[in-house]
Design a protein around this motif. Sequence first.
Motif, PDB file in Angstrom:
ATOM      1  N   THR A   4       1.003  -1.107  -0.033  1.00 43.71           N
ATOM      2  CA  THR A   4      -0.047   0.025   0.052  1.00 43.71           C
ATOM      3  C   THR A   4       0.778   1.329  -0.072  1.00 43.71           C
ATOM      4  O   THR A   4       2.149   1.333   0.608  1.00 43.71           O
ATOM      5  N   ALA A   5       0.298   2.102  -0.694  1.00 41.49           N
ATOM      6  CA  ALA A   5       1.325   3.400  -0.740  1.00 41.49           C
ATOM      7  C   ALA A   5       0.974   4.180   0.306  1.00 41.49           C
ATOM      8  O   ALA A   5      -0.017   4.389   0.919  1.00 41.49           O
ATOM      9  N   ALA A   6       2.160   4.908   0.778  1.00 38.01           N
ATOM     10  CA  ALA A   6       1.962   5.762   2.157  1.00 38.01           C
ATOM     11  C   ALA A   6       1.159   6.998   1.633  1.00 38.01           C
ATOM     12  O   ALA A   6       1.187   7.422   0.347  1.00 38.01           O
ATOM     13  N   PRO A   7       0.438   7.440   2.473  1.00 41.85           N
ATOM     14  CA  PRO A   7      -0.680   8.759   1.974  1.00 41.85           C
ATOM     15  C   PRO A   7       0.447   9.783   2.046  1.00 41.85           C
ATOM     16  O   PRO A   7       1.517  10.110   2.601  1.00 41.85           O
ATOM     17  N   ALA A   8       0.084  10.726   0.946  1.00 43.06           N
ATOM     18  CA  ALA A   8       0.931  11.793   0.559  1.00 43.06           C
ATOM     19  C   ALA A   8       0.791  12.859   1.519  1.00 43.06           C
ATOM     20  O   ALA A   8      -0.116  13.016   2.260  1.00 43.06           O
ATOM     21  N   ALA A   9       2.127  13.508   2.005  1.00 42.42           N
ATOM     22  CA  ALA A   9       1.921  14.616   2.954  1.00 42.42           C
ATOM     23  C   ALA A   9       1.135  15.670   2.810  1.00 42.42           C
ATOM     24  O   ALA A   9       0.949  16.185   1.485  1.00 42.42           O
ATOM     25  N   VAL A  10       0.258  16.101   3.657  1.00 43.89           N
ATOM     26  CA  VAL A  10      -0.561  17.336   3.335  1.00 43.89           C
ATOM     27  C   VAL A  10       0.241  18.614   3.647  1.00 43.89           C
ATOM     28  O   VAL A  10       0.913  18.605   4.923  1.00 43.89           O
ATOM     29  N   ALA A  11       0.420  19.308   2.808  1.00 40.22           N
ATOM     30  CA  ALA A  11       1.229  20.684   2.860  1.00 40.22           C
ATOM     31  C   ALA A  11       0.288  21.505   3.848  1.00 40.22           C
ATOM     32  O   ALA A  11      -0.856  21.798   3.337  1.00 40.22           O
ATOM     33  N   SER A  12       0.950  22.155   4.831  1.00 37.47           N
ATOM     34  CA  SER A  12       0.237  23.052   5.567  1.00 37.47           C
ATOM     35  C   SER A  12       0.187  24.501   5.061  1.00 37.47           C
ATOM     36  O   SER A  12       1.346  24.623   4.270  1.00 37.47           O
ATOM     37  N   PRO A  13      -0.829  25.144   5.196  1.00 34.22           N
ATOM     38  CA  PRO A  13      -0.825  26.668   4.607  1.00 34.22           C
ATOM     39  C   PRO A  13       0.401  27.495   5.047  1.00 34.22           C
ATOM     40  O   PRO A  13       0.698  27.398   6.380  1.00 34.22           O
ATOM     41  N   ALA A  14       1.109  28.142   4.371  1.00 33.57           N
ATOM     42  CA  ALA A  14       2.240  29.109   4.896  1.00 33.57           C
ATOM     43  C   ALA A  14       1.475  30.254   5.825  1.00 33.57           C
ATOM     44  O   ALA A  14       0.368  30.836   5.458  1.00 33.57           O
ATOM     45  N   ILE A  15       2.159  30.372   6.915  1.00 31.71           N
ATOM     46  CA  ILE A  15       1.670  31.491   7.629  1.00 31.71           C
ATOM     47  C   ILE A  15       2.370  32.706   7.416  1.00 31.71           C
ATOM     48  O   ILE A  15       3.734  33.096   7.323  1.00 31.71           O
ATOM     49  N   THR A  16       1.490  33.706   6.788  1.00 36.49           N
ATOM     50  CA  THR A  16       2.195  34.963   6.629  1.00 36.49           C
ATOM     51  C   THR A  16       1.991  36.072   7.827  1.00 36.49           C
ATOM     52  O   THR A  16       0.959  35.873   8.432  1.00 36.49           O
ATOM     53  N   PRO A  17       2.845  36.709   8.091  1.00 37.03           N
ATOM     54  CA  PRO A  17       3.049  37.534   9.316  1.00 37.03           C
ATOM     55  C   PRO A  17       2.343  38.803   8.799  1.00 37.03           C
ATOM     56  O   PRO A  17       2.224  39.034   7.727  1.00 37.03           O
ATOM     57  N   ILE A  18       1.797  39.407  10.022  1.00 41.63           N
ATOM     58  CA  ILE A  18       1.003  40.568   9.736  1.00 41.63           C
ATOM     59  C   ILE A  18       2.074  41.738   9.867  1.00 41.63           C
ATOM     60  O   ILE A  18       2.681  42.012  10.832  1.00 41.63           O
ATOM     61  N   SER A  19       1.980  42.694   9.058  1.00 42.93           N
ATOM     62  CA  SER A  19       2.946  43.929   9.161  1.00 42.93           C
ATOM     63  C   SER A  19       2.575  44.812  10.473  1.00 42.93           C
ATOM     64  O   SER A  19       1.401  44.915  10.895  1.00 42.93           O
ATOM     65  N   LEU A  20       3.572  45.506  10.804  1.00 53.38           N
ATOM     66  CA  LEU A  20       3.262  46.554  11.841  1.00 53.38           C
ATOM     67  C   LEU A  20       2.336  47.589  11.364  1.00 53.38           C
ATOM     68  O   LEU A  20       1.657  48.207  12.132  1.00 53.38           O
ATOM     69  N   LYS A  21       2.424  47.928  10.270  1.00 54.68           N
ATOM     70  CA  LYS A  21       1.638  49.104   9.705  1.00 54.68           C
ATOM     71  C   LYS A  21       0.102  48.535   9.761  1.00 54.68           C
ATOM     72  O   LYS A  21      -0.637  49.598   9.712  1.00 54.68           O
ATOM     73  N   ALA A  22      -0.156  47.402   9.538  1.00 56.82           N
ATOM     74  CA  ALA A  22      -1.496  46.935   9.653  1.00 56.82           C
ATOM     75  C   ALA A  22      -2.039  46.848  11.103  1.00 56.82           C
ATOM     76  O   ALA A  22      -3.222  46.955  11.555  1.00 56.82           O
ATOM     77  N   ILE A  23      -1.139  46.710  12.083  1.00 56.23           N
ATOM     78  CA  ILE A  23      -1.460  46.304  13.402  1.00 56.23           C
ATOM     79  C   ILE A  23      -1.481  47.795  14.025  1.00 56.23           C
ATOM     80  O   ILE A  23      -2.458  47.960  15.154  1.00 56.23           O
ATOM     81  N   ALA A  24      -0.786  48.724  13.644  1.00 58.60           N
ATOM     82  CA  ALA A  24      -0.555  50.125  14.661  1.00 58.60           C
ATOM     83  C   ALA A  24      -1.824  50.703  14.577  1.00 58.60           C
ATOM     84  O   ALA A  24      -2.039  51.232  15.714  1.00 58.60           O
ATOM     85  N   PRO A  25      -2.756  50.941  13.789  1.00 58.93           N
ATOM     86  CA  PRO A  25      -3.893  51.547  13.947  1.00 58.93           C
ATOM     87  C   PRO A  25      -4.896  50.912  15.215  1.00 58.93           C
ATOM     88  O   PRO A  25      -5.460  51.621  16.066  1.00 58.93           O
ATOM     89  N   TRP A  26      -4.805  49.512  15.067  1.00 58.23           N
ATOM     90  CA  TRP A  26      -5.593  48.903  16.125  1.00 58.23           C
ATOM     91  C   TRP A  26      -5.087  48.806  17.503  1.00 58.23           C
ATOM     92  O   TRP A  26      -5.774  49.096  18.578  1.00 58.23           O
TER      93      TRP A  26
END
Length: 72
Positions: A4-26
């Motif tokens: 039996t073939a081994a199940p293919a590895a599921v790729a996890s979605p890349a985590i994109t960092p939130i920029s300081l410019k987006a967080i500053a107003p909040w």
Amino acid sequence: MAQTAAPAAVASPAITPISLKAIAPWAVFFGILMLVLLYFVGAEQGATAVISGEGVHEWVHDGRHLLGFPCH
């Protein structure tokens, strides 16, 4: 025996960092909100009262004691 073939590895979605410019107003908004809340809990109904009467004092009375602010 069949292999039996081994199940293919599921790729996890890349985590994109939130920029300081987006967080500053909040961060500024919540910082000002916390300062206003701290004022109403800690200093309102004193020498710097903005709102006359005892309404604000009665609404935040228990919070003042919980946070260690004297009020009477």
